[in-house]
Write an enzyme that holds these catalytic residues in place. Structure first.
Site, mmCIF file in Angstrom:
data_model
loop_
_atom_site.group_PDB
_atom_site.id
_atom_site.type_symbol
_atom_site.label_atom_id
_atom_site.label_comp_id
_atom_site.label_asym_id
_atom_site.label_seq_id
_atom_site.Cartn_x
_atom_site.Cartn_y
_atom_site.Cartn_z
ATOM 1 N N SER A 142 0.820 -1.216 0.000
ATOM 2 C CA SER A 142 0.000 0.000 0.000
ATOM 3 C C SER A 142 0.849 1.259 0.000
ATOM 4 O O SER A 142 1.935 1.296 0.611
ATOM 5 C CB SER A 142 -0.861 -0.035 1.265
ATOM 6 O OG SER A 142 -1.399 1.234 1.539
ATOM 7 N N TYR A 155 -2.146 -0.974 9.973
ATOM 8 C CA TYR A 155 -2.241 -1.405 8.562
ATOM 9 C C TYR A 155 -0.956 -1.040 7.821
ATOM 10 O O TYR A 155 -0.348 -1.882 7.143
ATOM 11 C CB TYR A 155 -3.453 -0.739 7.915
ATOM 12 C CG TYR A 155 -3.620 -1.014 6.434
ATOM 13 C CD1 TYR A 155 -4.181 -2.211 5.981
ATOM 14 C CD2 TYR A 155 -3.219 -0.081 5.476
ATOM 15 C CE1 TYR A 155 -4.335 -2.463 4.621
ATOM 16 C CE2 TYR A 155 -3.366 -0.317 4.122
ATOM 17 C CZ TYR A 155 -3.924 -1.510 3.697
ATOM 18 O OH TYR A 155 -4.082 -1.748 2.344
#
Ligand code: NAP
Length: 248
Positions: A142, A155
Site C-alpha cells: 500500500s 495497517y
C-alpha cells in the site's frame, strides 16, 4: 493473448472481490490456470470463476483463511493434486481497519498482522517449496507505507513489514531463479474503500497527479507484468500503482 503465462499455475489469495478478482481475471486472460482463494464470500468467488471459465480459462476455487497455517497448507496441497505445479503466488488477501493510536489493542494488532503479514509468510513458505526457475511471488502492499494518514498505523506497519520481508525473500530465492516483488497501491475503488468519506476521496484525488482514484485493473496490469517473463530481471522491488500520489 499470449504473455508467457500459458500452462502456468497462479494462486491469487483474496481473489473473490476487488483487486484480487481483477488479478485472477487478468492472469487467466493471459493463459494462466488460476486458483481463486477466498475466506467468506463463496458466491463472489464462484462468480469470478464462472467469468474466467466462460472466457475459456481454467480455475480452482479454494476457501482458506490465510491467517490459518493449516488451511494455507491444505490449499497448496489441493493445488498440487489438481495442477501438479505452481508458478506464481500473488499475496493479495488483506484487511484494513482504522484505529487511532489510543484505540489500538492486541486484538486489532493480531487481526491485522495475522492476515496481512503472517498470511504472506505462510503462503510464501508453501509456494517456495513448489516454485521453480522463473517462479514469481508478488505481494499487494500500500501507498500508506510511504504517505499515510491518521488511524492507519497498524495497517501501514503490516504492509511495510511485507515489503521488508519480500526484499529478504528476494535474496533467499533469487539463486533459484524466483523473483519476489511488491506492488504498492494507492486508493482503489473496492469494497475496502467503499466506506471512505467523499472528503477523503476528494483529498486523495487532489493529491494525485493523475487526478483519479484507482480501479482494480490499474493494479492488476502491473501484477501481470511482474508475473510475466518480461519482468525476469526485476526482483526485490516495490512498484507503485498509485496515480503518482507517491513518487519514488
Ligand atoms: P477487498 O475488496 O476488501 O477484498 C479483500 C479480499 O481479500 C476478498 O477476496 C476477501 O475474501 C479476501 N480476504 C480477506 N481476508 C482474508 C483471509 N483471512 N484469508 C483469505 N482471503 C481473505 O480488498 P481490496 O481493496 O481488493 O484489497 C486487496 C489488497 O490490496 C489488500 O491486501 C489491500 O490491503 C490492498 N490494497 C488495497 C487498496 C485499496 O485502496 N483498495 C490500496 C492499497 C492496497 P472474501 O470475499 O471471502 O471476504
Amino acid at each position: 493473448m499470449n504473455n508467457g503465462l500459458e500452462g502456468k499455475v497462479a494462486v491469487v489469495t483474496g481473489a473473490s472481490r476487488g483487486i484480487g478478482a481483477s488479478i485472477a481475471r487478468k492472469l487467466a486472460a493471459q493463459g494462466a490456470k488460476v486458483v481463486i482463494n477466498y475466506t467468506r464470500n463463496e458466491e463472489a468467488a464462484r462468480q469470478v470463476a464462472a467469468d474466467i471459465q466462460r472466457a475459456g480459462g481454467e480455475v480452482l476455487i479454494e476457501r482458506a483463511d490465510v491467517a490459518d497455517e493449516a488451511q494455507v497448507k491444505q490449499l497448496f496441497e489441493r493445488v498440487d493434486a489438481r495442477f501438479g505445479r505452481l508458478d506464481i503466488l500473488v499475496n493479495n488477501a488483506g484487511i484494513l481497519e482504522f484505529r487511532p493510536l489510543e484505540a489500538i489493542d492486541r486484538a486489532h494488532y493480531q487481526r491485522i498482522m495475522e492476515i496481512n503479514l503472517w498470511g504472506v509468510v505462510t503462503a510464501s513458505q508453501q509456494a517456495a517449496r513448489r516454485l521453480g526457475q522463473g517462479g514469481r511471488i508478488i505481494n499487494i502492499t500500500s501507498a500508506s507505507t510511504r504517505s499515510t494518514f491518521p488511524a492507519l498505523g497498524m495497517y501501514a506497519a503490516s504492509k511495510g513489514a511485507v515489503e521488508a520481508f519480500a526484499r529478504t525473500l528476494a535474496t533467499e530465492l533469487g539463486p533459484r531463479g524466483i523473483t519476489v516483488n511488491n506492488v504498492f497501491a494507492g486508493m482503489v475503488e473496492t469494497d475496502m474503500t467503499a466506506g471512505s468519506s467523499p472528503e477523503g476521496v476528494q483529498a486523495f484525488v487532489q493529491a494525485t497527479p493523475l487526478r483519479r482514484t484507482g480501479q482494480p485493473e490499474d493494479v492488476a496490469d502491473v501484477v501481470a507484468f511482474l508475473a510475466s517473463e518480461n519482468s525476469r530481471w526485476v526482483t526485490g522491488q516495490s512498484i507503485g500503482a498509485t496515480g503518482g500520489v507517491v513518487m519514488s
